[in-house]
Scaffold this motif. Structure first.
Motif, short mmCIF file in Angstrom:
data_model
loop_
_atom_site.label_atom_id
_atom_site.label_comp_id
_atom_site.label_asym_id
_atom_site.label_seq_id
_atom_site.Cartn_x
_atom_site.Cartn_y
_atom_site.Cartn_z
N THR A 172 5.72 -20.23 -39.29
CA THR A 172 4.56 -21.03 -38.90
C THR A 172 3.93 -20.55 -37.60
OG1 THR A 172 6.03 -22.60 -37.80
CG2 THR A 172 5.38 -23.09 -40.06
N SER A 173 4.68 -19.84 -36.74
CA SER A 173 4.14 -19.47 -35.44
C SER A 173 4.96 -18.33 -34.82
CB SER A 173 4.15 -20.68 -34.49
OG SER A 173 5.48 -21.15 -34.30
N ASN A 174 4.44 -17.85 -33.67
CA ASN A 174 5.12 -16.84 -32.84
C ASN A 174 5.12 -15.44 -33.46
OD1 ASN A 174 5.68 -18.62 -30.72
ND2 ASN A 174 7.53 -19.36 -31.79
N ARG A 175 5.45 -14.45 -32.63
CA ARG A 175 5.50 -13.05 -33.07
C ARG A 175 6.89 -12.64 -33.52
NH1 ARG A 175 3.51 -9.14 -28.52
NH2 ARG A 175 3.27 -7.71 -30.28
N PHE A 176 7.91 -13.37 -33.05
CA PHE A 176 9.29 -12.98 -33.33
C PHE A 176 10.16 -14.21 -33.20
CE2 PHE A 176 12.81 -9.88 -33.20
CZ PHE A 176 12.26 -8.88 -34.00
N PRO A 177 11.26 -14.31 -33.97
CA PRO A 177 12.14 -15.47 -33.86
C PRO A 177 12.76 -15.54 -32.46
CG PRO A 177 12.63 -14.21 -35.85
CD PRO A 177 11.71 -13.37 -35.02
N PRO A 178 12.80 -16.71 -31.83
CA PRO A 178 13.39 -16.83 -30.50
C PRO A 178 14.89 -16.53 -30.48
CG PRO A 178 12.51 -18.95 -31.27
CD PRO A 178 12.23 -17.94 -32.33
N SER A 179 15.56 -16.64 -31.62
CA SER A 179 17.00 -16.42 -31.66
C SER A 179 17.39 -14.93 -31.78
CB SER A 179 17.61 -17.18 -32.84
OG SER A 179 17.00 -16.78 -34.07
N ILE A 180 16.39 -14.06 -32.01
CA ILE A 180 16.66 -12.63 -32.18
C ILE A 180 15.98 -11.86 -31.07
CG2 ILE A 180 16.40 -10.64 -33.73
CD1 ILE A 180 16.27 -12.57 -36.07
N PRO A 181 16.67 -10.89 -30.45
CA PRO A 181 16.03 -10.11 -29.38
C PRO A 181 14.80 -9.37 -29.89
CG PRO A 181 18.41 -9.74 -29.42
CD PRO A 181 18.07 -10.51 -30.66
N ALA A 182 13.72 -9.44 -29.11
CA ALA A 182 12.49 -8.74 -29.47
C ALA A 182 12.66 -7.24 -29.29
CB ALA A 182 11.33 -9.24 -28.61
N PRO A 183 11.83 -6.42 -29.95
CA PRO A 183 11.93 -4.97 -29.79
C PRO A 183 11.74 -4.55 -28.33
CG PRO A 183 10.51 -5.52 -31.64
CD PRO A 183 10.80 -6.80 -30.94
N GLN A 184 12.42 -3.49 -27.94
CA GLN A 184 12.27 -2.96 -26.59
C GLN A 184 10.82 -2.55 -26.35
OE1 GLN A 184 14.73 0.42 -25.81
NE2 GLN A 184 14.03 0.69 -23.71
N ARG A 185 10.25 -2.98 -25.23
CA ARG A 185 8.82 -2.75 -25.00
C ARG A 185 8.54 -1.28 -24.71
NH1 ARG A 185 4.25 -6.05 -23.05
NH2 ARG A 185 2.71 -4.63 -22.19
N ILE A 186 7.70 -0.69 -25.53
CA ILE A 186 7.19 0.68 -25.32
C ILE A 186 5.67 0.63 -25.25
CG2 ILE A 186 7.08 3.02 -26.23
CD1 ILE A 186 9.72 2.43 -27.71
N THR A 187 5.07 0.08 -26.30
CA THR A 187 3.62 -0.11 -26.33
C THR A 187 3.23 -1.58 -26.20
OG1 THR A 187 3.55 -0.32 -28.74
CG2 THR A 187 3.41 1.91 -27.82
N GLY A 188 4.17 -2.49 -26.43
CA GLY A 188 3.87 -3.91 -26.48
C GLY A 188 3.55 -4.40 -27.87
#
Length: 342
Positions: A172-188
């Protein structure tokens, strides 16, 4: 004057006009923010804070200075120091830092939405124009009218209700599940960052979260491209050189793809660039509806909290994108279409 000289003159004139357009936007935003009711100090401290504390904060923020002094200081800060200021509601965070943190999410949503809009709009437009007067043509025109006229927030909430709440196919919302680490930022951009890191599980999770908002926005925008392609392709198919190609016995499909479609797509370049630029700055309804953590959503929050520097900085940033995009589109059109003269 030769074509190359005229084009150079046009490019230089447009580049010289760019600062004037940015100054106009800056001035309009500055004055409108201060003309609207509400006090940013009340938004920060609340209505029950002592008046002495409020006055001290107004003095610190420069809100007690005359309006012309505030305006001049801001112009010097933006155009001579390239400093968009600091947020007054986000613990003094630099506006450039806010843009750097939130803008990649807006870019990712805009790029995917444009790809969907182009694929759907051009396909429906070609099918509709190649069969004039048929059921497919009428259906294509109906599709273009409906997708162009539907309100974004209403369509977004309806699709959320169907595909997220009832069917459970999409988040329903957000770019990524809060319970899972987001991808390492390279480009954003989460989809690209997960691919660059070689983590395909993160890529599919990011794509899953991106699917519904980008499909919603893409389908609503596809009506614009459908109408442009259909109208221009119909006119092109009735032109003399297409009739000459038919007289030579060239297959209809080859005429459509190799002769007519190429010329019919020239106006799409202009609309594509301006639509993408406006998407970067105007995706606020989509981002708010889907709780997408992009820059347009952050702008909405800043407007709600009367955060003058953040609102001004984000709007100037978006205005700069639109100005540069319009210049690039004009230059590209001049090279693609030799009939254009300046």
């Amino acid at each position: 004057m030769s074509r190359s000289k005229a084009l150079q003159y046009y490019i230089i004139s447009r580049l010289l006009l760019a600062p004037l357009m940015l100054w106009t936007v800056t001035t309009a935003v500055f004055l409108l923010l201060r003309a609207t009711p509400g006090d940013p100090v009340d938004a920060i401290l609340g209505g029950r804070a002592p008046e002495s504390v409020k006055e001290a904060l107004r003095l610190k923020l420069g809100l007690k200075d005359p309006i012309i002094t505030q305006y001049w200081n801001y112009l010097v800060q933006v155009f001579f120091r390239l400093d968009l200021g600091e947020s007054i509601t986000d613990r003094g965070q630099k506006v450039w830092k806010i843009i750097n943190d939130y803008f990649p999410a807006t870019v990712e949503l805009a790029v995917c939405s444009i790809l969907v809009a182009l694929l759907v709009g051009i396909t429906v437009g070609v099918i509709s124009a190649s069969r004039p007067g048929s059921v497919l043509d009428i259906s294509g025109r109906f599709f273009g009218i409906v997708t162009y006229s539907l309100p974004m927030f209403w369509a977004g909430m309806l699709l959320q209700l169907i595909f997220s709440v009832q069917l459970g196919w999409f988040p329903t919302s957000n770019r990524f599940p809060p319970s899972i680490p987001a991808p390492q930022r390279i480009t954003g951009l989460y989809t690209l960052d997960s691919l660059f890191s070689g983590n395909f599980e993160q890529f599919f999770i990011a794509l899953h979260h991106l699917a519904l908002p980008s499909l919603t926005l893409g389908f609503l925008l596809s009506g614009i491209f459908e109408r442009i392609v259909r109208v221009n392709l119909k006119q092109t198919l009735q032109s003399d050189y297409v009739e000459a190609a038919r007289a030579r016995g060239i297959p209809e499909r080859k005429i459509l793809v190799s002769h007519a479609l190429k010329n019919a797509l020239i106006p799409v370049i202009t609309v594509l660039g301006l639509t993408f630029a406006s998407l970067l700055g105007g995706a606020i309804l989509t981002e708010v509806t889907f709780s997408w953590p992009g820059l347009a959503n952050r702008l909405y929050e800043a407007i709600s909290s009367r955060d003058f520097p953040t609102v001004q900085g984000i709007l100037i940033f978006f205005a700069g994108i639109v100005v540069m995009a319009s210049i690039m589109i004009d230059i590209l059109n001049a090279y693609v279409d030799p009939r254009i003269r300046y």
